[in-house]
Design a protein around this motif. Sequence first.
Motif, PDB file in Angstrom:
ATOM      1  N   ILE A  49       0.833  -1.335  -0.090  1.00 37.39           N
ATOM      2  CA  ILE A  49       0.022   0.058   0.030  1.00 37.39           C
ATOM      3  C   ILE A  49       0.801   1.293   0.104  1.00 37.39           C
ATOM      4  O   ILE A  49       0.623   2.193  -0.813  1.00 37.39           O
ATOM      5  CB  ILE A  49      -0.965  -0.044   1.250  1.00 37.39           C
ATOM      6  CG1 ILE A  49      -2.080  -1.133   1.023  1.00 37.39           C
ATOM      7  CG2 ILE A  49      -1.531   1.290   1.298  1.00 37.39           C
ATOM      8  CD1 ILE A  49      -3.026  -1.226   2.198  1.00 37.39           C
ATOM      9  N   VAL A  50       1.751   1.223   0.955  1.00 39.47           N
ATOM     10  CA  VAL A  50       2.695   2.568   0.923  1.00 39.47           C
ATOM     11  C   VAL A  50       3.381   2.642  -0.461  1.00 39.47           C
ATOM     12  O   VAL A  50       3.732   3.761  -0.793  1.00 39.47           O
ATOM     13  CB  VAL A  50       3.848   2.205   1.990  1.00 39.47           C
ATOM     14  CG1 VAL A  50       4.806   3.461   2.335  1.00 39.47           C
ATOM     15  CG2 VAL A  50       3.115   2.261   3.350  1.00 39.47           C
ATOM     16  N   LYS A  51       3.938   1.701  -1.023  1.00 35.25           N
ATOM     17  CA  LYS A  51       4.499   1.875  -2.360  1.00 35.25           C
ATOM     18  C   LYS A  51       3.641   2.191  -3.342  1.00 35.25           C
ATOM     19  O   LYS A  51       4.073   3.017  -4.322  1.00 35.25           O
ATOM     20  CB  LYS A  51       5.059   0.582  -2.705  1.00 35.25           C
ATOM     21  CG  LYS A  51       6.387  -0.078  -2.100  1.00 35.25           C
ATOM     22  CD  LYS A  51       6.916  -1.309  -2.688  1.00 35.25           C
ATOM     23  CE  LYS A  51       8.057  -1.812  -1.798  1.00 35.25           C
ATOM     24  NZ  LYS A  51       8.751  -3.075  -2.301  1.00 35.25           N
ATOM     25  N   LEU A  52       2.339   1.932  -3.379  1.00 30.70           N
ATOM     26  CA  LEU A  52       1.518   2.159  -4.435  1.00 30.70           C
ATOM     27  C   LEU A  52       0.532   3.345  -4.339  1.00 30.70           C
ATOM     28  O   LEU A  52      -0.077   3.794  -5.140  1.00 30.70           O
ATOM     29  CB  LEU A  52       0.785   0.994  -4.766  1.00 30.70           C
ATOM     30  CG  LEU A  52       1.511  -0.489  -5.360  1.00 30.70           C
ATOM     31  CD1 LEU A  52       0.680  -1.539  -5.650  1.00 30.70           C
ATOM     32  CD2 LEU A  52       2.379  -0.117  -6.665  1.00 30.70           C
ATOM     33  N   ILE A  53       0.224   3.755  -2.842  1.00 24.79           N
ATOM     34  CA  ILE A  53      -0.843   4.753  -2.781  1.00 24.79           C
ATOM     35  C   ILE A  53      -0.450   6.068  -3.272  1.00 24.79           C
ATOM     36  O   ILE A  53      -1.291   7.007  -3.409  1.00 24.79           O
ATOM     37  CB  ILE A  53      -1.132   4.791  -1.281  1.00 24.79           C
ATOM     38  CG1 ILE A  53      -2.717   5.283  -1.252  1.00 24.79           C
ATOM     39  CG2 ILE A  53      -0.117   5.251  -0.434  1.00 24.79           C
ATOM     40  CD1 ILE A  53      -3.046   5.060   0.409  1.00 24.79           C
ATOM     41  N   ARG A  54       0.782   6.447  -3.499  1.00 26.75           N
ATOM     42  CA  ARG A  54       1.184   7.732  -3.844  1.00 26.75           C
ATOM     43  C   ARG A  54       0.579   7.994  -5.396  1.00 26.75           C
ATOM     44  O   ARG A  54       0.298   8.962  -5.663  1.00 26.75           O
ATOM     45  CB  ARG A  54       2.683   7.823  -3.862  1.00 26.75           C
ATOM     46  CG  ARG A  54       3.431   7.202  -5.080  1.00 26.75           C
ATOM     47  CD  ARG A  54       4.997   7.436  -4.985  1.00 26.75           C
ATOM     48  NE  ARG A  54       5.544   7.094  -6.347  1.00 26.75           N
ATOM     49  CZ  ARG A  54       6.835   7.091  -6.469  1.00 26.75           C
ATOM     50  NH1 ARG A  54       7.703   7.733  -5.379  1.00 26.75           N
ATOM     51  NH2 ARG A  54       7.188   6.937  -7.603  1.00 26.75           N
ATOM     52  N   GLY A  89      -0.514  11.039   0.281  1.00 27.42           N
ATOM     53  CA  GLY A  89       0.723  11.062   1.205  1.00 27.42           C
ATOM     54  C   GLY A  89       0.625  10.553   2.629  1.00 27.42           C
ATOM     55  O   GLY A  89      -0.249  11.058   3.111  1.00 27.42           O
ATOM     56  N   LEU A  90       1.662   9.743   2.811  1.00 33.56           N
ATOM     57  CA  LEU A  90       1.612   9.070   4.225  1.00 33.56           C
ATOM     58  C   LEU A  90       2.646   9.667   4.920  1.00 33.56           C
ATOM     59  O   LEU A  90       3.785   9.794   4.527  1.00 33.56           O
ATOM     60  CB  LEU A  90       1.617   7.751   4.073  1.00 33.56           C
ATOM     61  CG  LEU A  90       0.409   7.173   3.422  1.00 33.56           C
ATOM     62  CD1 LEU A  90       0.689   5.481   3.366  1.00 33.56           C
ATOM     63  CD2 LEU A  90      -0.875   7.272   3.868  1.00 33.56           C
TER      64      LEU A  90
END
Length: 550
Positions: free
Chosen positions: A289-294, A299-300
């Motif tokens: 998720i962190v890799k693809l959500i951008r 932004g996380l």
Amino acid sequence: MYFNEKILVGKSDNKEAYILPKMANRHGIISGASGSGKTITLKVLAESFSDARVPVLLVDVKGDLAGTALNGTMNSNIETRIDNLKLENFNLKKYPTTFWDVYGKYGHPIRTTVAKVGPKLLSKMLDLSDAQEGILTIAFKIAEDEGLQLVDLKDLRSILSYIGDKRKDYSLSYGNITVQSVGSIQRNILSLQEEGGDYFFGKPDFEIKDFIHYDGDTGNGQINILDASILFQKPNLYSTFLLWLLTYLYNSMPEVGDLDKPKLVFFIDEAHLLFDNISRPLLNSIIQIVKLIRSKGVGLYFISQSPSDIPDEILSQLGNRIQHVLRYYTKNDEKAIKAAANSFRLNPNMDIVEEIKNLGTGVALVSFQDEKGNPEIVEKVTILPPQSAMGAIDDEIRDELIKRSYLYGKYEYVIDDETAHEKLTKVKKEEEEKKQQLEEEKLKEKEEALAQKQREKEEKEEEKKRKEEERQRKEEERIAEKERKEQERKLKEEERERKAKEKEEERKRKEEEKARKNTVGYKLGKKVVNKATNKVIDRGLNKVLKGLFK
């Protein structure tokens, strides 16, 4: 502070540190010891993104970010910082704020359905073993196959009871279901309910689009403050809720590619709790998720005490870094400081390890991504002061803000549709009624059988009685016949004796008669009688003859 279409985070004598809006979706981390200024930094970033017309979601575990909704107040500390940093166009103001709270006490409720959380996250929330997670997965599959909506924890308890009762029917098709595992899951659900889990599950379920809102007057991005002051007291529930929120955010947002600025920025406080005791498959999902959500315009930003709290696979994805002071007491602390220093791009004019150890409150080492996506050289800066009010706000003010919100009334009232609990309760009731009917029919059949048996018994007894009476009658007849024959025999015997007596008397009489006849007197008398008789007969005959021939 949003300035020249960039987000000004901090300044030093010769350097201004900016986050470029188009690089804000490359994620970030704010780390540092307690009291080092992380919360202020988070607040400054949230205000800046709002000014950049980017909606913000931030988790407030202490309740001290609520002041964002009120105008800031000038004080000596802020004045000093403004002067030292030579800030221009710095204005104290309030920001458009929406309050949220899983428990519905300090903000609009956030609910979702059991089905949307899914068995993996729910297993973490319930702290289940692998075997128990397997049973839970089976329960979800059966509910899906049989059209049973899993909305709240009542539905989950009902489906588990249902498959537990019918485990023999389902085990061959779905896998082994044990009563012990079902019972253990039920106990954990009960514990979750006692922790307030019922508040989180239900309808209306939350829509991500309600995080993405813009103020009608200023155009600022809405700052969504998720009050977690209660939720944070239950670490497992808190971490699972955030994992669900991340997953839901990822699944709900459309692909947009690289934008000039994010569609939403999500600040996750106490981020280390996300990864405590997390299973490898679940961690892999979060990494993905962190890799693809951008690419979905999100932004996380993770907030924690040390970068080492964040798994390396995720830490490597965080392009914008803010490091406050780290205190050291043990060798592990030393290692954590060195690891934090190694995460920055080196500055030949700086001993990063020593700087991290000696940073003052509100001062940080920063490294952001440049326009090409490369990390900038680490710099030491003083973080800007926030423009809105600091600290918590009165409950009355919060309640007024909540009731004035454009969302008020959408999530405040629970919708109780017919879901798995109601349907299975109905099915159970029908089964119980059918069972009762069958039992009544069996009882009736049993009573009829007993009645038939009683009738047969009575008939047998009646037949027995009749036969006994018949036997007694025959016995009486036999006895009567015997008595009759005995009487007849006696009569015959008496008759025989009488005849024998008469015969004997006749014999005696004849003997007496013979003896009498043999006497002289008798013989003389007989002759006289015979002569007299003959004379009488002769006279009679003569009269007759005379009469005939007259």
